[in-house]
Design an enzyme around this catalytic site. Structure first.
Site, short mmCIF file in Angstrom:
data_model
loop_
_atom_site.label_atom_id
_atom_site.label_comp_id
_atom_site.label_asym_id
_atom_site.label_seq_id
_atom_site.Cartn_x
_atom_site.Cartn_y
_atom_site.Cartn_z
N LYS A 154 0.85 -1.19 0.00
CA LYS A 154 0.00 0.00 0.00
C LYS A 154 0.89 1.24 0.00
O LYS A 154 1.44 1.63 1.02
CB LYS A 154 -0.91 0.05 1.23
N GLU A 229 9.21 2.15 11.00
CA GLU A 229 10.24 3.18 10.79
C GLU A 229 9.51 4.52 10.83
O GLU A 229 8.70 4.79 9.96
CB GLU A 229 10.88 2.92 9.42
N CYS A 263 12.82 11.83 6.92
CA CYS A 263 12.85 11.39 8.33
C CYS A 263 14.21 11.73 8.91
O CYS A 263 14.36 11.93 10.10
CB CYS A 263 12.70 9.89 8.47
N GLU A 364 8.59 16.74 15.59
CA GLU A 364 9.01 16.67 14.19
C GLU A 364 8.16 17.64 13.35
O GLU A 364 6.94 17.50 13.30
CB GLU A 364 8.85 15.24 13.67
C1 UN1 Z 1 13.51 8.97 4.78
O1 UN1 Z 1 13.62 10.15 4.96
O2 UN1 Z 1 12.50 8.38 5.18
O3 UN1 Z 1 19.32 8.77 4.41
C2 UN1 Z 1 14.50 8.16 4.03
C3 UN1 Z 1 18.59 9.43 3.66
C4 UN1 Z 1 17.94 8.74 2.49
C5 UN1 Z 1 16.72 8.04 2.92
C6 UN1 Z 1 15.77 8.87 3.72
N1 UN1 Z 1 18.89 7.81 1.92
O4 UN1 Z 1 18.38 10.62 3.86
#
Ligand code: UN1
Length: 475
Positions: A154, A229, A263, A364
């Site tokens: 999804k 995650e 993230c 965040e």
């Molecule tokens: C994300 O922001 O969920 O390390 C992944 C990084 C990328 C992946 C980010 N290779 O910033």
């Protein structure tokens, strides 16, 4: 039906039908059926499909990057980088087809053989976000597939076009029908149906902390293995001996690249008091040189944010920052001047004199907003870094080997960078974080295989008699 629009200019890109609960069930049944055969194909043969997928991704890199920029807004150079992340993952996981290592180990009894092997779990459900619509999908689906599972995926409702494009590639390489299934829709209907489905054994989720805890709760009730995650509140520590030019580059790239929507994005700078003012000045200058606009223009460094709700959420955090007494150094507004009014643009923003407990230093924001916090020592910097509920990524700029080794030991995040910003994880290392960022699992690297396989320990007794472990060992 959802309408997909380009966040850079509001242009309508597509209309996408949403799956029903019944279609989720059909997808799971098709996966369940296909998985039985798929698991019997030797892993090196399964891997050949991944090599083909890797080559297809390579061939279509520019095409995919353009759609990615249009659909999600990240600048074209980063979009190419994201497709590359998918290519890397394809080849890396294809290599696993000839590894998928288990263990052989001596038995405690004579004429007995012991080994452990990885077994597929069956049907896995993957739920992916809009900010890395290709890369994260590959982090999860490729290890699942090579290990002999079938997948129901999804994707985020914000980025169905990328999912469609990846789906086409699966078809073009002739991946057996049912090994990879895509369902479109939102969390409460399609996501829930997937998590609750009795034939889905594992859920791998990337997204917000709030949704992740719901996924865990629901998954827990159904005794699912759930890999989460989630967010980050990532910090760069700048010590008084740091190479400031490098630190400024690293901070700007990791805080304002992808318009702060990673993230792993840096959203806090924890700086030694002796270099604070100079760092602030250089950051403000650096930001003033960033071109904002449609990411298809190769000169643009900061694109739009994903949608109106994101824009408003970012602006709300900026208001809270002001109310709580942080000092705005630059930015702080939605960009409304034409042609920006057609898209969702926010000024790259820096607050200084931020205190560690303030909302903008704890929560965040997921946008181009950076908070600067002053400290007197490395110990204080590490303590502040660790004082948030997340634990994804952190970084230290210093030339002092003692600082660096102390920091890499004591920073409590799943990823630590030395003399680089907080973004840029490579696919062959584990990706994930501690505390509110995850629940102990990792994407990417060998660690991803642990999510999508079960260990099976196998004992083969060729002594021809009953040998009792722990009991007959002194003979
Ligand atoms: C994300 O922001 O969920 O390390 C992944 C990084 C990328 C992946 C980010 N290779 O910033």
């Amino acid at each position: 039906m959802v309408t997909v629009t380009n966040p850079a200019n509001g242009e309508e890109l597509a209309k996408v039908p949403l799956s029903t609960k019944k279609e989720v069930d059909e997808a799971v049944q098709s996966a369940k059926q296909a998985q039985k055969q798929w698991a019997l194909i030797p892993a090196p043969k399964r891997a050949e499909y991944l090599y083909e997928i890797g080559y297809k991704l390579k061939e279509k890199k520019e095409h995919l990057a353009k759609i990615l920029t249009k659909e999600m807004g990240k600048v074209i150079e980063e979009a190419r980088g994201e497709v590359q992340e998918g290519i890397d993952m394809a080849f890396y996981m294809a290599g696993e087809g000839r590894r998928l290592f288990g263990e052989t180990t001596p038995s405690e009894l004579p004429n007995k053989f012991a080994m452990s092997v990885r077994s597929p779990v069956g049907v896995v459900g993957i739920i992916t976000p809009w900010n890395f619509p290709i890369a994260i999908a590959t982090w999860k689906s490729f290890p699942a597939i090579v290990a002999g599972n079938a997948v129901v995926w999804k994707p985020s409702i914000e980025t169905p076009l990328m999912a469609y494009e990846l789906g086409k590639i699966f078809e073009e390489v002739g991946l057996p029908e049912g090994v990879m299934n895509i369902v479109f829709g939102n969390g409460p209907t399609v996501g829930t149906a997937l998590i609750e489905h009795p034939d889905v054994k594992v859920i791998s989720f990337t997204g917000s902390n709030a949704t992740g805890s719901k996924v865990a709760e629901l998954g827990g009730r159904h005794l699912k293995k759930v890999s989460l995650e989630m967010g980050g509140k990532n910090a760069v520590i700048v010590m008084d001996d740091a190479d400031l030019d490098l630190a400024v580059e690293g901070i700007i790239w990791s805080a304002f690249g992808t318009t702060g929507q990673r993230c792993t994005a840096c959203s806090r700078v924890i700086v030694h008091k002796d270099v604070k003012v100079e760092l602030e000045e250089r950051l403000v200058t650096g930001i003033s040189e960033l071109t904002i606009g449609d990411g298809l223009d190769p000169n643009v460094k900061v694109g739009p944010v994903i949608n109106r709700a994101a824009l408003e959420k970012i602006h709300r955090y900026v208001q809270i920052g002001k109310q709580e007494g942080a000092r705005l150094l630059t930015g702080g507004e939605i960009i409304t001047a034409p042609p920006f009014d057609k898209g969702y643009y926010y000024e790259p923003t820096i607050f200084t004199d931020v205190l560690p407990h303030m909302t903008i230093a704890q929560e965040e924001v997921f946008g181009p907003v950076l908070s600067i916090i002053e400290v007197n020592s490395l110990e204080e910097a590490i303590e502040i870094n660790n004082s948030v509920k997340f634990g994804l990524s952190s970084s230290i700029f210093s030339q002092d080997v003692n600082n660096i080794f102390k920091a890499q030991r004591d920073l409590d995040t799943g990823i630590v960078y030395v003399n680089a910003g907080t973004t840029g994880a490579e696919i062959h290392l584990p990706f994930g974080g501690t505390k509110g960022t995850g629940n102990g699992h990792r994407d990417s690297g060998q660690a991803a295989l642990d999510v999508f396989t079960e260990w099976k320990s196998i004992y083969v007794d060729f002594s021809g008699k009953l040998q009792r472990a722990q009991i007959d060992t002194d003979k």
